[in-house]
Design a protein around this motif. Sequence first.
Motif, PDB file in Angstrom:
ATOM      1  N   UNK A   1       0.843  -1.205   0.000  1.00 51.21           N
ATOM      2  CA  UNK A   1       0.000   0.000   0.000  1.00 51.21           C
ATOM      3  C   UNK A   1       0.874   1.250   0.000  1.00 51.21           C
ATOM      4  N   UNK A   2       1.931   1.213   0.807  1.00 52.64           N
ATOM      5  CA  UNK A   2       2.843   2.354   0.898  1.00 52.64           C
ATOM      6  C   UNK A   2       3.477   2.651  -0.466  1.00 52.64           C
ATOM      7  N   UNK A   3       3.920   1.606  -1.156  1.00 49.21           N
ATOM      8  CA  UNK A   3       4.563   1.789  -2.457  1.00 49.21           C
ATOM      9  C   UNK A   3       3.584   2.348  -3.488  1.00 49.21           C
ATOM     10  N   UNK A   4       2.384   1.757  -3.548  1.00 42.88           N
ATOM     11  CA  UNK A   4       1.403   2.167  -4.565  1.00 42.88           C
ATOM     12  C   UNK A   4       0.965   3.611  -4.362  1.00 42.88           C
ATOM     13  N   UNK A   5       0.689   3.978  -3.105  1.00 38.53           N
ATOM     14  CA  UNK A   5       0.183   5.326  -2.843  1.00 38.53           C
ATOM     15  C   UNK A   5       1.287   6.379  -2.919  1.00 38.53           C
ATOM     16  N   UNK A   6       2.546   5.958  -2.770  1.00 39.95           N
ATOM     17  CA  UNK A   6       3.659   6.894  -2.944  1.00 39.95           C
ATOM     18  C   UNK A   6       3.945   7.130  -4.430  1.00 39.95           C
ATOM     19  N   UNK A   7       3.758   6.097  -5.241  1.00 41.00           N
ATOM     20  CA  UNK A   7       4.108   6.185  -6.662  1.00 41.00           C
ATOM     21  C   UNK A   7       3.112   7.032  -7.454  1.00 41.00           C
TER      22      UNK A   7
END
Length: 263
Positions: free
Chosen positions: A65-71
Motif C-alpha cells: 500500500x505504501x509503495x502504490x500510494x507513494x508512486x
Amino acid sequence: MADLAYVIAGSEATGGAGIQADLRTFQALGAFGLGTVTCIVSFDPAKDWGHRFFPVPADVIAAQIEAATAAYALDVVKIGMLGTPATIDVVAAGLRSQPWRHVVLDPVLICKGQEPGAALDTDNALREQVVPLATVVTPNLFEARALSGMSSIESVEDLTEAARRIQALGPRCVVAKGGVELPGDDAVDVLVDGDEVTVLRVPKVGRERVAGAGCTLAAAITAELAKGADVGAAVARAKDFVTAGIEGRLGGRAPFEVVRQGA
C-alpha cells in the motif's frame, strides 16, 4: 484527473476471480490498474476444488500500500477479499492515511478455507472498520443478509430494505445484488444512493452462479468512477459489462465457469 484504478484484494490462482479479474476489468474499461495482494486462494483439484487460503503477512500488505500510494496520486480504490482481522486492520489504516474520492467495497464474507469462528471475527472487523469508509458497497444476497442482519431476502423490496440497513452502517451508496438467487426471471440489483433507489434488471443468464461476477461488477464500478462517471452511471455501465462477460463466460476443467471480461 488520472484514470488510475487501484485494487486491494486476493489473488485467485485459476484467474477467474480476485485481483486477476479486477485488473482485466480495469484494462478492458480503459483504466490503468494497479493492485495490492492480500491473500492467495488456490483451489484444490484433489479435494473437490475446495479452497486453500494463504494470507499475506500484514507488514507485506502495508509495504505494498505504501509503495502504490507513494508512486501515484491514487483516489479511487476497490477493496476485495481481505480474509483476516489482521489484514482488515492494516487495510483500514491504509485507507485512513489519505483522502479518497471513492472507496468501492466488495464485502467478501466467510472464506471457505477458514474456521467459522475466525470467519465471524473477520466479518465483524469488516463491518466495523471498512464498511464505514466506503462510498459504494456491493454485497451479494448472502452478504446483504449478513451485513443487514435480515434473516431472509426473498423480494426486491427485501433487497431494498437490506441495502438501506447497510447504508446506515456508513457508506453513501449500496448496490445489493440479487443475482441468480433472488426468485424471478430477472437478475435484479438495487442501488441505494443517498435517498434515491434505482432498480436495475436484466434477464438471468442461466441459473448457475458464474465465478468472478461479483469481483468484476465492483471492479467495473471502480474503473468507471476512476474515469469520472457518477455512481449511477458507473453501476449501470458495470452491470452491462458483467452481463456481457457472463454471456461470454469461459469454461475449463474446473467445475465452474468464469466471467470473461470484455467479451
